[in-house]
Design a protein around this motif. Structure first.
Motif, PDB file in Angstrom:
ATOM      1  N   ASP A 185       0.857  -1.192   0.000  1.00  7.79           N
ATOM      2  CA  ASP A 185       0.000   0.000   0.000  1.00  7.79           C
ATOM      3  C   ASP A 185       0.892   1.241   0.000  1.00  7.79           C
ATOM      4  O   ASP A 185       1.281   1.745   1.053  1.00  7.79           O
ATOM      5  CB  ASP A 185      -0.911  -0.018   1.229  1.00  7.79           C
ATOM      6  CG  ASP A 185      -2.049   1.003   1.127  1.00  7.79           C
ATOM      7  OD1 ASP A 185      -2.189   1.623   0.050  1.00  7.79           O
ATOM      8  OD2 ASP A 185      -2.781   1.167   2.116  1.00  7.79           O
ATOM      9  N   THR A 186       1.243   1.708  -1.192  1.00 12.71           N
ATOM     10  CA  THR A 186       2.161   2.840  -1.321  1.00 12.71           C
ATOM     11  C   THR A 186       1.584   3.874  -2.274  1.00 12.71           C
ATOM     12  O   THR A 186       0.674   3.578  -3.055  1.00 12.71           O
ATOM     13  CB  THR A 186       3.543   2.389  -1.841  1.00 12.71           C
ATOM     14  OG1 THR A 186       3.423   1.978  -3.210  1.00 12.71           O
ATOM     15  CG2 THR A 186       4.096   1.234  -1.010  1.00 12.71           C
ATOM     16  N   GLU A 187       2.120   5.067  -2.214  1.00 14.46           N
ATOM     17  CA  GLU A 187       1.681   6.123  -3.118  1.00 14.46           C
ATOM     18  C   GLU A 187       2.888   6.830  -3.721  1.00 14.46           C
ATOM     19  O   GLU A 187       3.965   6.875  -3.122  1.00 14.46           O
ATOM     20  CB  GLU A 187       0.807   7.140  -2.383  1.00 14.46           C
ATOM     21  CG  GLU A 187       1.529   7.921  -1.295  1.00 14.46           C
ATOM     22  CD  GLU A 187       0.641   8.956  -0.627  1.00 14.46           C
ATOM     23  OE1 GLU A 187      -0.470   9.189  -1.140  1.00 14.46           O
ATOM     24  OE2 GLU A 187       1.064   9.534   0.395  1.00 14.46           O
ATOM     25  N   LEU A 188       2.694   7.367  -4.910  1.00 11.80           N
ATOM     26  CA  LEU A 188       3.745   8.086  -5.615  1.00 11.80           C
ATOM     27  C   LEU A 188       3.771   9.536  -5.150  1.00 11.80           C
ATOM     28  O   LEU A 188       2.747  10.217  -5.154  1.00 11.80           O
ATOM     29  CB  LEU A 188       3.501   8.025  -7.122  1.00 11.80           C
ATOM     30  CG  LEU A 188       4.528   8.731  -8.007  1.00 11.80           C
ATOM     31  CD1 LEU A 188       5.855   7.994  -7.983  1.00 11.80           C
ATOM     32  CD2 LEU A 188       4.006   8.832  -9.439  1.00 11.80           C
ATOM     33  N   LEU A 189       4.950  10.007  -4.738  1.00 14.26           N
ATOM     34  CA  LEU A 189       5.110  11.402  -4.339  1.00 14.26           C
ATOM     35  C   LEU A 189       5.732  12.237  -5.449  1.00 14.26           C
ATOM     36  O   LEU A 189       5.375  13.391  -5.642  1.00 14.26           O
ATOM     37  CB  LEU A 189       5.979  11.500  -3.079  1.00 14.26           C
ATOM     38  CG  LEU A 189       5.445  10.829  -1.813  1.00 14.26           C
ATOM     39  CD1 LEU A 189       6.427  11.022  -0.666  1.00 14.26           C
ATOM     40  CD2 LEU A 189       4.072  11.386  -1.444  1.00 14.26           C
ATOM     41  N   LEU A 198      10.152   8.808  -6.081  1.00 12.33           N
ATOM     42  CA  LEU A 198       9.957   8.931  -4.637  1.00 12.33           C
ATOM     43  C   LEU A 198       8.540   8.498  -4.287  1.00 12.33           C
ATOM     44  O   LEU A 198       7.568   9.005  -4.841  1.00 12.33           O
ATOM     45  CB  LEU A 198      10.192  10.373  -4.183  1.00 12.33           C
ATOM     46  CG  LEU A 198      10.049  10.638  -2.677  1.00 12.33           C
ATOM     47  CD1 LEU A 198      11.085   9.832  -1.895  1.00 12.33           C
ATOM     48  CD2 LEU A 198      10.188  12.129  -2.384  1.00 12.33           C
ATOM     49  N   ARG A 199       8.434   7.531  -3.370  1.00 11.85           N
ATOM     50  CA  ARG A 199       7.143   7.011  -2.946  1.00 11.85           C
ATOM     51  C   ARG A 199       7.035   7.061  -1.424  1.00 11.85           C
ATOM     52  O   ARG A 199       8.027   7.285  -0.725  1.00 11.85           O
ATOM     53  CB  ARG A 199       6.950   5.572  -3.442  1.00 11.85           C
ATOM     54  CG  ARG A 199       7.048   5.403  -4.948  1.00 11.85           C
ATOM     55  CD  ARG A 199       6.710   3.977  -5.349  1.00 11.85           C
ATOM     56  NE  ARG A 199       5.299   3.687  -5.131  1.00 11.85           N
ATOM     57  CZ  ARG A 199       4.353   3.887  -6.046  1.00 11.85           C
ATOM     58  NH1 ARG A 199       4.662   4.375  -7.235  1.00 11.85           N
ATOM     59  NH2 ARG A 199       3.092   3.595  -5.778  1.00 11.85           N
ATOM     60  N   ARG A 200       5.820   6.813  -0.931  1.00 10.67           N
ATOM     61  CA  ARG A 200       5.605   6.749   0.516  1.00 10.67           C
ATOM     62  C   ARG A 200       4.712   5.557   0.826  1.00 10.67           C
ATOM     63  O   ARG A 200       3.740   5.284   0.119  1.00 10.67           O
ATOM     64  CB  ARG A 200       4.951   8.027   1.028  1.00 10.67           C
ATOM     65  CG  ARG A 200       4.643   7.993   2.542  1.00 10.67           C
ATOM     66  CD  ARG A 200       4.231   9.344   3.066  1.00 10.67           C
ATOM     67  NE  ARG A 200       3.098   9.889   2.329  1.00 10.67           N
ATOM     68  CZ  ARG A 200       2.834  11.193   2.232  1.00 10.67           C
ATOM     69  NH1 ARG A 200       3.638  12.072   2.796  1.00 10.67           N
ATOM     70  NH2 ARG A 200       1.775  11.615   1.559  1.00 10.67           N
ATOM     71  N   CYS A 201       5.064   4.854   1.889  1.00  8.83           N
ATOM     72  CA  CYS A 201       4.258   3.731   2.342  1.00  8.83           C
ATOM     73  C   CYS A 201       3.093   4.265   3.171  1.00  8.83           C
ATOM     74  O   CYS A 201       3.284   5.104   4.058  1.00  8.83           O
ATOM     75  CB  CYS A 201       5.113   2.774   3.176  1.00  8.83           C
ATOM     76  SG  CYS A 201       4.185   1.380   3.856  1.00  8.83           S
ATOM     77  N   LEU A 202       1.892   3.791   2.884  1.00  8.55           N
ATOM     78  CA  LEU A 202       0.712   4.251   3.612  1.00  8.55           C
ATOM     79  C   LEU A 202       0.486   3.473   4.903  1.00  8.55           C
ATOM     80  O   LEU A 202      -0.398   3.822   5.688  1.00  8.55           O
ATOM     81  CB  LEU A 202      -0.524   4.149   2.712  1.00  8.55           C
ATOM     82  CG  LEU A 202      -0.472   5.023   1.452  1.00  8.55           C
ATOM     83  CD1 LEU A 202      -1.727   4.835   0.617  1.00  8.55           C
ATOM     84  CD2 LEU A 202      -0.276   6.486   1.817  1.00  8.55           C
ATOM     85  N   ASP A 203       1.287   2.429   5.126  1.00  8.57           N
ATOM     86  CA  ASP A 203       1.189   1.684   6.384  1.00  8.57           C
ATOM     87  C   ASP A 203       2.190   2.195   7.416  1.00  8.57           C
ATOM     88  O   ASP A 203       1.817   2.629   8.498  1.00  8.57           O
ATOM     89  CB  ASP A 203       1.398   0.190   6.134  1.00  8.57           C
ATOM     90  CG  ASP A 203       0.158  -0.476   5.556  1.00  8.57           C
ATOM     91  OD1 ASP A 203      -0.940   0.102   5.705  1.00  8.57           O
ATOM     92  OD2 ASP A 203       0.278  -1.552   4.955  1.00  8.57           O
ATOM     93  N   CYS A 204       3.480   2.152   7.065  1.00 11.36           N
ATOM     94  CA  CYS A 204       4.486   2.618   8.029  1.00 11.36           C
ATOM     95  C   CYS A 204       4.779   4.110   7.882  1.00 11.36           C
ATOM     96  O   CYS A 204       5.508   4.680   8.695  1.00 11.36           O
ATOM     97  CB  CYS A 204       5.773   1.806   7.901  1.00 11.36           C
ATOM     98  SG  CYS A 204       6.725   2.113   6.389  1.00 11.36           S
ATOM     99  N   ARG A 205       4.229   4.732   6.813  1.00 14.31           N
ATOM    100  CA  ARG A 205       4.337   6.172   6.555  1.00 14.31           C
ATOM    101  C   ARG A 205       5.747   6.620   6.201  1.00 14.31           C
ATOM    102  O   ARG A 205       6.022   7.812   6.152  1.00 14.31           O
ATOM    103  CB  ARG A 205       3.835   6.997   7.763  1.00 14.31           C
ATOM    104  CG  ARG A 205       2.467   6.624   8.272  1.00 14.31           C
ATOM    105  CD  ARG A 205       1.411   6.739   7.202  1.00 14.31           C
ATOM    106  NE  ARG A 205       1.258   8.116   6.718  1.00 14.31           N
ATOM    107  CZ  ARG A 205       0.432   8.465   5.729  1.00 14.31           C
ATOM    108  NH1 ARG A 205      -0.289   7.544   5.111  1.00 14.31           N
ATOM    109  NH2 ARG A 205       0.347   9.721   5.355  1.00 14.31           N
ATOM    110  N   GLU A 206       6.632   5.677   5.928  1.00 11.25           N
ATOM    111  CA  GLU A 206       8.010   6.043   5.587  1.00 11.25           C
ATOM    112  C   GLU A 206       8.129   6.323   4.084  1.00 11.25           C
ATOM    113  O   GLU A 206       7.610   5.563   3.262  1.00 11.25           O
ATOM    114  CB  GLU A 206       8.972   4.912   5.962  1.00 11.25           C
ATOM    115  CG  GLU A 206       9.214   4.755   7.447  1.00 11.25           C
ATOM    116  CD  GLU A 206      10.016   5.904   8.028  1.00 11.25           C
ATOM    117  OE1 GLU A 206      10.816   6.509   7.289  1.00 11.25           O
ATOM    118  OE2 GLU A 206       9.828   6.203   9.213  1.00 11.25           O
ATOM    119  N   PRO A 207       8.814   7.407   3.711  1.00  8.89           N
ATOM    120  CA  PRO A 207       9.106   7.624   2.285  1.00  8.89           C
ATOM    121  C   PRO A 207      10.247   6.711   1.845  1.00  8.89           C
ATOM    122  O   PRO A 207      11.074   6.293   2.662  1.00  8.89           O
ATOM    123  CB  PRO A 207       9.528   9.095   2.239  1.00  8.89           C
ATOM    124  CG  PRO A 207      10.098   9.360   3.594  1.00  8.89           C
ATOM    125  CD  PRO A 207       9.330   8.490   4.559  1.00  8.89           C
TER     126      PRO A 207
END
Length: 202
Positions: free
Chosen positions: A171-175, A186-195
């Motif tokens: 579960d990640t999103e593109l930044l 550059l992406r960010r994880c929506l679970d652990c919130r780490e980029p």
């Protein structure tokens, strides 16, 4: 009468098995770290194609850049020449080979492991176009959906999930399409919130 034997050409050496000296020199050249991503060696990155001993004291190294015009090639070549000079090879030529082109599938398993360990999501396997491709019909996608799929590499990477290198979540999103180098997003994880960086598929 003694005559000098003609020097071997890369075409001559390509058709014969690798010699023990060539294998040793390849290990040395392959151990050079990538200047833009020093966690990987050139062998692990998959850009080192071959090492040919043309004649005593003369070596040609074949190097394929990750993309045409890659600014790191000059640094790679200089570092390869340095390590082979230190081995006692006086004449070292680094030749750029553009075909077959490099793809992220050339990164070794060890290289992918190191990327994950370093906090970078490795590229997913790129699907090879071989014969007919099955297309699932469904609702028409909007232009935005198509652009997003292309941006995320979905058509090229198939259905393989992109995992966060920190917690393994998909579960990640593109930044940002670009990160510290052009080959990473550059992406960010929506679970652990780490980029995290994602080595984009090519």
């Amino acid at each position: 009468m003694v005559t000098k034997a003609p020097e071997a050409s890369p075409q001559d050496t390509a058709d014969r098995p690798e010699t023990p000296l060539e294998a040793e020199l390849r290990r040395l050249a392959g151990s050079v770290p990538d200047p833009e991503l020093p966690v990987l060696t050139l062998e692990e990155l998959g850009v080192l194609r071959a090492v040919h001993c043309l004649n005593p004291g003369s070596v040609e190294v074949e190097l394929t850049p990750t993309y045409t015009g890659c600014p790191a090639v000059e640094a790679m070549s200089t570092d390869i020449e340095r390590v082979l000079h230190e081995r006692g090879i006086p004449d070292v030529t680094v030749r750029r080979v553009l075909a077959p082109a490099w793809t992220t599938d050339d990164i070794t398993d060890e290289g992918r492991r190191k990327l994950r360990e370093f906090g970078i999501a490795p590229p997913r396997a790129v699907r090879e176009d071989q014969g007919p491709v099955t297309v699932a019909l469904g609702p028409t996608r909007t232009a935005a959906d198509a652009a997003a799929a292309t941006l995320l590499g979905a058509p090229e990477a198939g259905d393989a999930p992109l995992r966060c290198p920190h917690c393994g979540s998909t579960d990640t999103e593109l930044l940002s399409r670009f990160s510290s180098t052009a080959c990473k997003a550059l992406r960010r994880c929506l679970d652990c919130r780490e980029p995290f960086d994602h080595f984009k598929e090519l």
